[in-house]
Design an enzyme around this catalytic site. Structure first.
Site, PDB file in Angstrom:
ATOM      1  N   GLN A  78       0.834  -1.198   0.000  1.00 52.41           N
ATOM      2  CA  GLN A  78       0.000   0.000   0.000  1.00 52.41           C
ATOM      3  C   GLN A  78       0.868   1.247   0.000  1.00 52.41           C
ATOM      4  O   GLN A  78       1.219   1.781   1.046  1.00 52.41           O
ATOM      5  CB  GLN A  78      -0.949   0.002   1.196  1.00 52.41           C
ATOM      6  CG  GLN A  78      -1.946   1.124   1.094  1.00 52.41           C
ATOM      7  CD  GLN A  78      -3.110   0.960   2.031  1.00 52.41           C
ATOM      8  OE1 GLN A  78      -3.216   0.004   2.766  1.00 52.41           O
ATOM      9  NE2 GLN A  78      -4.000   1.924   1.994  1.00 52.41           N
ATOM     10  N   PHE A  79       1.185   1.728  -1.205  1.00 47.28           N
ATOM     11  CA  PHE A  79       2.035   2.906  -1.349  1.00 47.28           C
ATOM     12  C   PHE A  79       1.395   4.149  -0.745  1.00 47.28           C
ATOM     13  O   PHE A  79       2.073   5.102  -0.384  1.00 47.28           O
ATOM     14  CB  PHE A  79       2.411   3.144  -2.815  1.00 47.28           C
ATOM     15  CG  PHE A  79       1.295   3.684  -3.666  1.00 47.28           C
ATOM     16  CD1 PHE A  79       1.156   5.045  -3.859  1.00 47.28           C
ATOM     17  CD2 PHE A  79       0.382   2.830  -4.264  1.00 47.28           C
ATOM     18  CE1 PHE A  79       0.121   5.552  -4.644  1.00 47.28           C
ATOM     19  CE2 PHE A  79      -0.647   3.313  -5.044  1.00 47.28           C
ATOM     20  CZ  PHE A  79      -0.779   4.687  -5.235  1.00 47.28           C
ATOM     21  N   THR A  80       0.071   4.154  -0.592  1.00 45.05           N
ATOM     22  CA  THR A  80      -0.614   5.336  -0.077  1.00 45.05           C
ATOM     23  C   THR A  80      -0.280   5.618   1.384  1.00 45.05           C
ATOM     24  O   THR A  80      -0.615   6.698   1.889  1.00 45.05           O
ATOM     25  CB  THR A  80      -2.145   5.227  -0.255  1.00 45.05           C
ATOM     26  OG1 THR A  80      -2.618   4.085   0.460  1.00 45.05           O
ATOM     27  CG2 THR A  80      -2.516   5.123  -1.727  1.00 45.05           C
TER      28      THR A  80
END
Length: 149
Positions: A78-80
């Site tokens: 999850q790059f967010t």
């Protein structure tokens, strides 16, 4: 590296209406990687997560680790987790790791977790995923290797 850990009674990840990863009791990990993360960050998190005592013992105290309850891990990239919301209303993701580097570290992280003897299911790096979970407790813990001192 940032990891949001949720203690779950069940969790799954679906891609294109197909379940690609599923666990019962254990941890759902949302994993974010940046470009200055290293193997030392992976090792630190693997040790902390695999030994984290947040499952109840017979006295109702959070005193048992994942292996002691025969739990599993569902790891989802999850790059967010590296979103910046300082300016405007649209988040910036420039602090997130470059995809090739982040994918390599994410896969290495999952391999190291599995090497501890814990069953590890995953999503698919970079895919549009739907994550379902039942947070048990709720118990949610944030790890950030830049603040592990």
């Amino acid at each position: 590296m940032r990891v949001v850990l949720q203690r779950v009674s069940q969790a799954s990840v679906t891609i294109d209406q197909t379940i690609v990863g599923k666990i019962n009791q254990g941890f759902l990990l949302l994993v974010g990687i940046c470009d200055d993360d290293t193997e030392a960050d992976l090792d630190y998190l693997v040790k902390k997560i695999s030994q984290l005592r947040v499952f109840e013992d017979p006295d109702g105290k959070m005193n048992l680790a994942l292996a002691q309850v025969d739990g599993a891990i569902l790891s989802v990239s999850q790059f967010t987790l590296f979103a910046s919301t300082k300016k405007g209303n649209r988040p910036s993701f420039t602090a997130a790791g470059k995809p090739d580097y982040a994918k390599r570290l994410y896969e290495q992280f999952n391999q190291k977790l599995a090497a501890t003897g814990i069953r590890v299911a995953t999503g698919e790096f970079g895919a549009d995923m739907q994550v379902a979970l039942v947070n048990d407790g709720p118990v949610t813990i944030l790890f950030d290797t830049k603040e592990n001192g």
